[in-house]
Design an enzyme around this catalytic site. Structure first.
Site, short mmCIF file in Angstrom:
data_model
loop_
_atom_site.label_atom_id
_atom_site.label_comp_id
_atom_site.label_asym_id
_atom_site.label_seq_id
_atom_site.Cartn_x
_atom_site.Cartn_y
_atom_site.Cartn_z
N ASP A 82 43.62 43.09 35.14
CA ASP A 82 42.98 41.87 35.63
C ASP A 82 41.80 42.21 36.53
OD1 ASP A 82 42.57 39.18 35.98
OD2 ASP A 82 44.12 38.93 37.49
N CYS A 127 42.54 34.66 27.64
CA CYS A 127 43.20 35.54 28.62
C CYS A 127 43.97 34.61 29.54
CB CYS A 127 42.19 36.43 29.35
SG CYS A 127 40.73 35.59 30.02
N SER A 128 43.68 34.64 30.85
CA SER A 128 44.33 33.73 31.77
C SER A 128 43.42 32.54 32.07
CB SER A 128 44.71 34.45 33.06
OG SER A 128 45.36 33.58 33.96
N ALA A 129 42.27 32.83 32.66
CA ALA A 129 41.30 31.77 32.95
C ALA A 129 40.34 31.54 31.79
CB ALA A 129 40.51 32.11 34.21
N GLY A 130 40.25 32.52 30.89
CA GLY A 130 39.38 32.36 29.73
C GLY A 130 37.91 32.64 30.00
N ILE A 131 37.61 33.46 31.02
CA ILE A 131 36.20 33.74 31.32
C ILE A 131 35.90 35.23 31.45
CG2 ILE A 131 35.58 31.52 32.32
CD1 ILE A 131 36.24 32.56 35.06
N GLY A 132 36.76 35.98 32.14
CA GLY A 132 36.48 37.40 32.38
C GLY A 132 36.71 38.25 31.16
N ARG A 133 37.96 38.50 30.85
CA ARG A 133 38.29 39.35 29.72
C ARG A 133 37.91 38.69 28.39
NH1 ARG A 133 44.16 41.20 32.03
NH2 ARG A 133 43.96 39.23 33.14
N GLN A 171 33.20 38.02 34.52
CA GLN A 171 33.28 37.78 35.96
C GLN A 171 32.75 38.92 36.81
OE1 GLN A 171 37.60 36.82 35.59
NE2 GLN A 171 37.13 35.24 37.09
#
Length: 210
Positions: A82, A127-133, A171
């Site tokens: 993360d 992913c989790s928030a849908g922006i970084g990975r 991110q």
């Protein structure tokens, strides 16, 4: 959404739990033969294929209203920290290649029943928030496609276009750098660029440096 869009492949770039925190719901059974029910749909895990950096699950999605069933390939990359980047660009490139091959094979199996985009139904990436990975994976996929088709790459332009549709995609600076490093690895593996000549390169200070 997966049913509506006739998605064949789902890409998950996070683990369900990381550092003791739930990052994503466990929406499919991890073991072969396991099932989960979500509203009108029953999800059955038919097969699980373990790899050092990712897990491939073959899922059967059953619509209990229409009594239709469809197969969905679930690709989960498990070695991506993360807010960080994978330790190996080659592992991510291998993962991406497997995703592409799976999409192509499942699209071919549809035959004439699919009349949409020539590359098939949209791949769901999260992913989790849908922006970084997620943003990093999509940037890399788009950039490699452009490199294959035109021989050029525009990482910054790709990120800007993605951000126009999904704010804050990618991110961390490390994720942006990782896209470049992975593209270099890909280009080297395909012989698109010559191997760098590092003869005489020294990380330490030179004798005449201050």
């Amino acid at each position: 959404m997966v049913w509506e869009q006739q998605t064949l492949v789902v890409v998950m770039t996070t683990r369900a739990v990381e550092r003791g925190r739930v990052k994503c719901a466990q929406y499919w059974a991890e073991t072969e033969g396991g099932t989960q029910t979500h509203g009108l749909f029953v999800v059955t895990t038919q097969a699980v294929e373990q790899h050092p950096d990712y897990v491939i699950s073959s899922l059967l999605l059953h619509n209990t209203v229409t009594d239709e069933s469809r197969e969905v390939s679930h690709y989960q990359f498990t070695s991506w920290p993360d807010y960080g980047v994978p330790l190996s660009a080659l592992a991510m490139l291998d993962f991406l290649q497997r995703v592409r091959l799976s999409q192509a094979a499942m699209l071919a199996a549809l035959g004439d029943t699919w009349a949409g985009h020539p590359r098939g139904p949209p791949i769901v990436v999260h992913c989790s928030a849908g922006i970084g990975r997620t943003g990093t994976f999509c940037t890399l996929d788009i950039s490699i496609s452009r490199l294959e088709e035109t021989g050029t790459v525009d990482v910054r332009g790709t990120v800007e276009r993605i951000r126009s549709q999904r704010a804050f995609s990618i991110q961390m600076p490390d994720q942006y750098i990782f896209c470049h490093m992975a593209l270099i690895e890909y280009a080297l593996s395909k012989g698109l660029i010559p191997a760098p000549d590092l003869a005489g390169f020294d990380n330490g200070p030179s004798e005449d440096s201050e």
